[in-house]
Design an enzyme around this catalytic site. Structure first.
Site, short mmCIF file in Angstrom:
data_model
loop_
_atom_site.label_atom_id
_atom_site.label_comp_id
_atom_site.label_asym_id
_atom_site.label_seq_id
_atom_site.Cartn_x
_atom_site.Cartn_y
_atom_site.Cartn_z
N GLY A 229 -0.22 -5.64 -0.96
CA GLY A 229 -0.76 -6.99 -0.87
C GLY A 229 -0.27 -7.71 0.37
O GLY A 229 -0.19 -7.14 1.46
N ASP A 259 -10.59 -0.62 -0.03
CA ASP A 259 -11.55 0.36 0.47
C ASP A 259 -11.63 0.30 2.00
O ASP A 259 -11.80 1.34 2.66
CB ASP A 259 -12.92 0.11 -0.14
CG ASP A 259 -12.85 -0.01 -1.65
OD1 ASP A 259 -12.03 0.70 -2.26
OD2 ASP A 259 -13.60 -0.83 -2.22
#
Length: 318
Positions: A229, A259
């Protein structure tokens, strides 16, 4: 003449991503939607479209529900992805993302998809074999598995890809990830929660994450990339480990950020970048996705500009 794809991404559990913007979103209350957007999505779909966005010839294999396949067909045509998907009965699942710009929250509601069978996967494999007949350089296996499939599917497909001479990238979690490790994919990209579930223990700092990644590399995984993150990502291969820390940027949506990182890893490898520059490039791709609503990337120049803002430092792994 178009270049034949030498990259296949696989999406066995694609999704229709519906993003709605609801300022001040609250439970047990009437909420007002101010904007909505519907996209063809799913991890493998996103990776394929992101790779096509930066100029790679890529084919998308997998399963789509016939009832909602038109949305995906239009999307593949618009993005330049070669569609080799297999259509099954029913509708592709929907993922609902509620964005509250006032509170800065993003709420996910992920629906189940149609049940599928190993016969459906056999049909997907036949489509992949036809697409790979002229050679295959990369196979990207992304996302969760739909109901009805054994968790060993990704292990079997990893072995298949390697027999084609391809490098295999795996981005999944839980039992499918654990089962596939024995087949030794070339690259895996768990987030920290997924890595903790895989090794069975929490990790309090980056040193613990790097050490766990190192153990996976020692077991035969070529590159382990752990996304954390806002704290960045840790990349570890047999020779070194690097920490990539992103700048503080506004987040429009988290859809597709992981992705995009996978696409960035493949893009960097094709360009022959060293691991430190791979860390910068992959993080730049993820940052690009964070600035867009839905699974999208900005133009390649913007991605490069974001990558230059990433701080990359070596980690001492002994």
């Amino acid at each position: 003449m178009a270049t034949a794809p030498r990259i296949i991404t696989l999406s066995l559990n694609s999704a229709i991503d519906q993003t709605i913007t609801v300022p001040g979103f609250a439970l047990d209350s009437v909420n007002r939607v101010v904007a909505t957007q519907t996209d063809a999505g799913g991890k493998g779909v996103n990776v394929a479209c992101f790779l096509a966005h930066v100029g790679h010839a890529v084919a998308l294999a997998g399963l789509l529900g016939r009832d909602t396949s038109a949305l995906f067909t239009r999307h593949f045509a618009a993005t330049g992805v070669t569609d080799i998907t297999v259509h099954v009965h029913g509708a592709t699942r929907t993922n609902l993302k509620i964005i509250d710009p006032d509170g800065g929250s993003i709420t996910d509601l992920n629906f189940p998809g149609p049940g599928v069978s190993t016969a459906d996967v056999d049909a997907v494999l036949r489509s992949m074999e036809r697409a790979a007949s002229g050679g295959l350089d990369w196979l990207v296996l992304s996302g969760s598995l739909p109901a009805g499939l054994p968790s060993s599917i990704y292990a079997e497909l990893t072995t298949w890809g390697q027999k084609q001479g391809a490098r295999v990238v795996l981005d999944t979690s839980g039992a499918p990830l654990a089962d596939a490790l024995a087949a030794r994919p070339d690259i895996i990209k768990p987030n920290q929660d997924e890595l903790e579930a895989l090794v069975g223990s929490p990790m309090s700092d980056q040193d613990a994450v790097a050490a766990a990644a190192g153990r996976l590399v020692a077991d035969g995984i070529g590159l382990v990339v752990v996304s954390r993150g806002p704290e960045g990502a840790i990349l570890r291969d047999r020779h070194s480990a690097w920490l990539a820390v992103p700048p503080d940027v506004p987040v429009a949506s988290t859809v597709g950020a992981g992705d995009a990182m996978v696409a960035g890893l493949v893009h960097a490898a094709i360009r022959g970048l060293p691991l430190n520059e791979t860390a910068r490039q992959a993080t730049g791709f993820a940052l690009g996705a964070l600035g867009e609503i839905g699974p999208r990337l900005p133009d390649p120049d913007r991605i490069e500009a974001l990558a230059r803002q990433v701080t990359v430092t070596p980690l001492d792994v002994g």
